[in-house]
Motif scaffolding. Sequence first.
Motif, PDB file in Angstrom:
ATOM      1  N   ASN A 243       0.817  -1.214   0.000  1.00 37.78           N
ATOM      2  CA  ASN A 243       0.000   0.000   0.000  1.00 37.78           C
ATOM      3  C   ASN A 243       0.854   1.269   0.000  1.00 37.78           C
ATOM      4  O   ASN A 243       0.439   2.305   0.506  1.00 37.78           O
ATOM      5  N   PHE A 244       2.067   1.152  -0.538  1.00 40.64           N
ATOM      6  CA  PHE A 244       2.996   2.286  -0.628  1.00 40.64           C
ATOM      7  C   PHE A 244       3.382   2.835   0.747  1.00 40.64           C
ATOM      8  O   PHE A 244       3.604   4.023   0.914  1.00 40.64           O
ATOM      9  N   ASN A 245       3.464   1.950   1.742  1.00 32.80           N
ATOM     10  CA  ASN A 245       3.950   2.366   3.057  1.00 32.80           C
ATOM     11  C   ASN A 245       4.671   1.195   3.712  1.00 32.80           C
ATOM     12  O   ASN A 245       4.567   0.052   3.267  1.00 32.80           O
ATOM     13  N   HIS A 246       5.394   1.510   4.799  1.00 27.52           N
ATOM     14  CA  HIS A 246       6.194   0.503   5.485  1.00 27.52           C
ATOM     15  C   HIS A 246       5.441  -0.142   6.647  1.00 27.52           C
ATOM     16  O   HIS A 246       6.022  -0.931   7.382  1.00 27.52           O
ATOM     17  N   GLN A 247       4.182   0.145   6.810  1.00 25.46           N
ATOM     18  CA  GLN A 247       3.428  -0.366   7.945  1.00 25.46           C
ATOM     19  C   GLN A 247       3.066  -1.831   7.741  1.00 25.46           C
ATOM     20  O   GLN A 247       2.828  -2.276   6.624  1.00 25.46           O
ATOM     21  N   GLY A 248       3.003  -2.575   8.848  1.00 27.91           N
ATOM     22  CA  GLY A 248       2.589  -3.971   8.806  1.00 27.91           C
ATOM     23  C   GLY A 248       3.684  -4.893   8.304  1.00 27.91           C
ATOM     24  O   GLY A 248       4.784  -4.478   7.947  1.00 27.91           O
ATOM     25  N   ALA A 249       3.353  -6.198   8.292  1.00 24.63           N
ATOM     26  CA  ALA A 249       4.312  -7.202   7.836  1.00 24.63           C
ATOM     27  C   ALA A 249       4.535  -7.076   6.331  1.00 24.63           C
ATOM     28  O   ALA A 249       3.617  -6.799   5.573  1.00 24.63           O
ATOM     29  N   GLN A 250       5.772  -7.303   5.921  1.00 22.73           N
ATOM     30  CA  GLN A 250       6.109  -7.158   4.508  1.00 22.73           C
ATOM     31  C   GLN A 250       6.361  -8.503   3.822  1.00 22.73           C
ATOM     32  O   GLN A 250       6.690  -8.541   2.638  1.00 22.73           O
ATOM     33  N   ASP A 251       6.195  -9.604   4.568  1.00 25.60           N
ATOM     34  CA  ASP A 251       6.447 -10.926   3.986  1.00 25.60           C
ATOM     35  C   ASP A 251       5.143 -11.546   3.489  1.00 25.60           C
ATOM     36  O   ASP A 251       4.874 -12.725   3.699  1.00 25.60           O
ATOM     37  N   ASN A 252       4.303 -10.733   2.857  1.00 26.89           N
ATOM     38  CA  ASN A 252       3.016 -11.234   2.382  1.00 26.89           C
ATOM     39  C   ASN A 252       3.182 -11.924   1.031  1.00 26.89           C
ATOM     40  O   ASN A 252       3.413 -11.301   0.002  1.00 26.89           O
ATOM     41  N   ILE A 253       3.063 -13.238   1.033  1.00 27.90           N
ATOM     42  CA  ILE A 253       3.131 -14.030  -0.185  1.00 27.90           C
ATOM     43  C   ILE A 253       1.933 -14.959  -0.189  1.00 27.90           C
ATOM     44  O   ILE A 253       1.538 -15.488   0.854  1.00 27.90           O
ATOM     45  N   TRP A 254       1.305 -15.104  -1.357  1.00 29.48           N
ATOM     46  CA  TRP A 254       0.158 -16.001  -1.444  1.00 29.48           C
ATOM     47  C   TRP A 254       0.244 -16.791  -2.743  1.00 29.48           C
ATOM     48  O   TRP A 254       1.036 -16.489  -3.637  1.00 29.48           O
ATOM     49  N   TYR A 255      -0.621 -17.821  -2.828  1.00 32.54           N
ATOM     50  CA  TYR A 255      -0.582 -18.749  -3.949  1.00 32.54           C
ATOM     51  C   TYR A 255      -1.963 -18.848  -4.580  1.00 32.54           C
ATOM     52  O   TYR A 255      -2.965 -19.025  -3.889  1.00 32.54           O
ATOM     53  N   LEU A 256      -1.987 -18.706  -5.885  1.00 32.17           N
ATOM     54  CA  LEU A 256      -3.237 -18.743  -6.629  1.00 32.17           C
ATOM     55  C   LEU A 256      -3.235 -19.969  -7.543  1.00 32.17           C
ATOM     56  O   LEU A 256      -2.246 -20.236  -8.230  1.00 32.17           O
ATOM     57  N   ASN A 257      -4.320 -20.699  -7.515  1.00 28.29           N
ATOM     58  CA  ASN A 257      -4.460 -21.879  -8.355  1.00 28.29           C
ATOM     59  C   ASN A 257      -5.729 -21.754  -9.193  1.00 28.29           C
ATOM     60  O   ASN A 257      -6.781 -21.377  -8.675  1.00 28.29           O
ATOM     61  N   ARG A 258      -5.616 -22.076 -10.485  1.00 28.73           N
ATOM     62  CA  ARG A 258      -6.796 -22.045 -11.345  1.00 28.73           C
ATOM     63  C   ARG A 258      -6.808 -23.267 -12.253  1.00 28.73           C
ATOM     64  O   ARG A 258      -5.809 -23.569 -12.917  1.00 28.73           O
ATOM     65  N   ILE A 259      -7.939 -23.949 -12.265  1.00 32.50           N
ATOM     66  CA  ILE A 259      -8.136 -25.108 -13.137  1.00 32.50           C
ATOM     67  C   ILE A 259      -9.315 -24.811 -14.056  1.00 32.50           C
ATOM     68  O   ILE A 259     -10.383 -24.385 -13.592  1.00 32.50           O
ATOM     69  N   LEU A 260      -9.122 -25.029 -15.351  1.00 31.12           N
ATOM     70  CA  LEU A 260     -10.190 -24.920 -16.343  1.00 31.12           C
ATOM     71  C   LEU A 260     -10.314 -26.261 -17.047  1.00 31.12           C
ATOM     72  O   LEU A 260      -9.314 -26.837 -17.499  1.00 31.12           O
ATOM     73  N   LEU A 261     -11.547 -26.781 -17.144  1.00 28.96           N
ATOM     74  CA  LEU A 261     -11.824 -28.035 -17.835  1.00 28.96           C
ATOM     75  C   LEU A 261     -12.981 -27.812 -18.797  1.00 28.96           C
ATOM     76  O   LEU A 261     -14.025 -27.283 -18.398  1.00 28.96           O
ATOM     77  N   HIS A 262     -12.815 -28.215 -20.058  1.00 29.00           N
ATOM     78  CA  HIS A 262     -13.873 -27.957 -21.023  1.00 29.00           C
ATOM     79  C   HIS A 262     -14.138 -29.159 -21.925  1.00 29.00           C
ATOM     80  O   HIS A 262     -13.296 -30.058 -22.074  1.00 29.00           O
ATOM     81  N   ALA A 263     -15.335 -29.142 -22.524  1.00 27.13           N
ATOM     82  CA  ALA A 263     -15.728 -30.137 -23.514  1.00 27.13           C
ATOM     83  C   ALA A 263     -16.461 -29.416 -24.642  1.00 27.13           C
ATOM     84  O   ALA A 263     -17.274 -28.522 -24.387  1.00 27.13           O
ATOM     85  N   LEU A 264     -16.171 -29.818 -25.889  1.00 27.67           N
ATOM     86  CA  LEU A 264     -16.787 -29.211 -27.058  1.00 27.67           C
ATOM     87  C   LEU A 264     -17.386 -30.310 -27.932  1.00 27.67           C
ATOM     88  O   LEU A 264     -16.685 -31.216 -28.390  1.00 27.67           O
ATOM     89  N   PHE A 265     -18.701 -30.224 -28.166  1.00 25.52           N
ATOM     90  CA  PHE A 265     -19.430 -31.175 -28.992  1.00 25.52           C
ATOM     91  C   PHE A 265     -19.825 -30.481 -30.287  1.00 25.52           C
ATOM     92  O   PHE A 265     -20.551 -29.492 -30.267  1.00 25.52           O
ATOM     93  N   LYS A 266     -19.335 -31.003 -31.427  1.00 23.34           N
ATOM     94  CA  LYS A 266     -19.610 -30.398 -32.732  1.00 23.34           C
ATOM     95  C   LYS A 266     -20.435 -31.360 -33.581  1.00 23.34           C
ATOM     96  O   LYS A 266     -20.106 -32.543 -33.686  1.00 23.34           O
ATOM     97  N   ILE A 267     -21.504 -30.811 -34.180  1.00 26.15           N
ATOM     98  CA  ILE A 267     -22.386 -31.614 -35.012  1.00 26.15           C
ATOM     99  C   ILE A 267     -22.389 -31.072 -36.433  1.00 26.15           C
ATOM    100  O   ILE A 267     -22.909 -29.976 -36.697  1.00 26.15           O
ATOM    101  N   ASN A 268     -21.736 -31.799 -37.327  1.00 22.94           N
ATOM    102  CA  ASN A 268     -21.830 -31.551 -38.765  1.00 22.94           C
ATOM    103  C   ASN A 268     -21.553 -30.103 -39.158  1.00 22.94           C
ATOM    104  O   ASN A 268     -22.178 -29.568 -40.082  1.00 22.94           O
TER     105      ASN A 268
END
Length: 452
Positions: A80-105
């Motif tokens: 937040n552009f300041n030195h306040q609070g803990a600075q070792d904030n690291i997090w992990y983001l996970n995203r899964i996408l699963l799809h199916a496509l059915f085509k007819i003629n």
Amino acid sequence: MHLSWSLFISFLLFSCLIYSQENKQIQFKLLGQDDEMSFLSEKESKSVYEKLKWIDLKNNNSLSFGGSYRFQAESFINENFNHQGAQDNIWYLNRILLHALFKINQKFDAYIELSSSTAIGKTNVSPVDKDLLAVNQAFAAYYFNSNWSLLLGRENLGFGSRRLVDVREGPNVRRSFDLARIDYKNETTKLTTFFAIPVKNKEGAFDNDYVKSSETFSGVYLSKNFHKYINFDIYGFYQKDDDVTYAIGTADERRYTFGGRYFGSYKNVTFNNEAAYQLGLFGNNKINAYTLSLNAEYATKFIGDKTTIGLKTELISGDKNRNDNRLNTFDALYPRGAYFGRVARFGPSNLIDIHPYINTIYSKYYVAIDYDVFWRYSKNDGVYDAALFLQYPSTNTSAFIGHQIGTVTGFNFTNHLNIELETNIIIPGNFLKQNGATASLFHSVLTAEYKF
């Protein structure tokens, strides 16, 4: 945290094993429905992977599957552009996408894509970080002939350079619309008209509403390609939204956007220029806003296999006078969540920026370095974040916001697996400093994505 890293390593090992067995020519696109694998219909000897990826149902019918897993480790120093609070904030983001496509003629497509987006270790989780389980896309498309088609359902939507309407690939949760759209296309022309309702993301499982929102979005988008260096887009959008907040207050908004884009290439120069004007009503205030974007880049072999040197500049209007019954703040509608890099501290409203950059590719490696400098367009309007919420009100008369220096370093192991590290540092200018944001911010995000 340990579980997240275990999943990440497992996916890396799995991807290397699968890749050694499958065909290398499948081209993965941003959206799963656009994956290019038509060659499989004529290939006689298919690998195990290819047989699972695309199933021939005879008589020009087929069923295909796919998806992706994306892992991100993200961290800020002086978030937040300041030195306040803990600075070792690291997090992990996970995203899964699963799809199916059915085509007819070649006449009918049925597509469904499920998504799961989670955030581990992040304190302030936003709607673009977490959506445990959701229907990201689900639509049916009917092709009347080779030119005309109708699509109904839920879809990720993007137009042109995606400055105003984008899939929102940077954040963990993509943007979806419940919509009806009609498309026309031939060799040089593509025309889309649509009516859409944005999906409001929630954190739980299958709890996002369908066709239920006070916000609507509709319009027409025309693309015309005359030559490789003469291409035009022309568009008109209408957005209806209630309880919108700008520096002048909160009110219901009815906004029209009319714009055009001229883009192409000539010899080693590529250009992409766009302008848009907005009018309508914000409560009792008339809307008069605009944006202008100029972008040119030159390709050479200065470093590596290809080097691109470019310059982009943007003029994005802000409100001139709080008391003149006019709103001049430009609304970028549904832009990329990472409009000025994944750090995403500034959004495309009330800004002037100059953005030189250099990109280079060497074999499977690529490196990008960019520098961006920001000013407020209007000193009577504030600075907005990537979600277009007012982040820093206009409390002083300084225009200079700050400097941003970014790097992206990546490696394409295969067309399935990519790893990328992005870093950004933002050095506050006088406007931020007088708002109490005095410390330089550092951001980094490591991304690994496997597509299958």
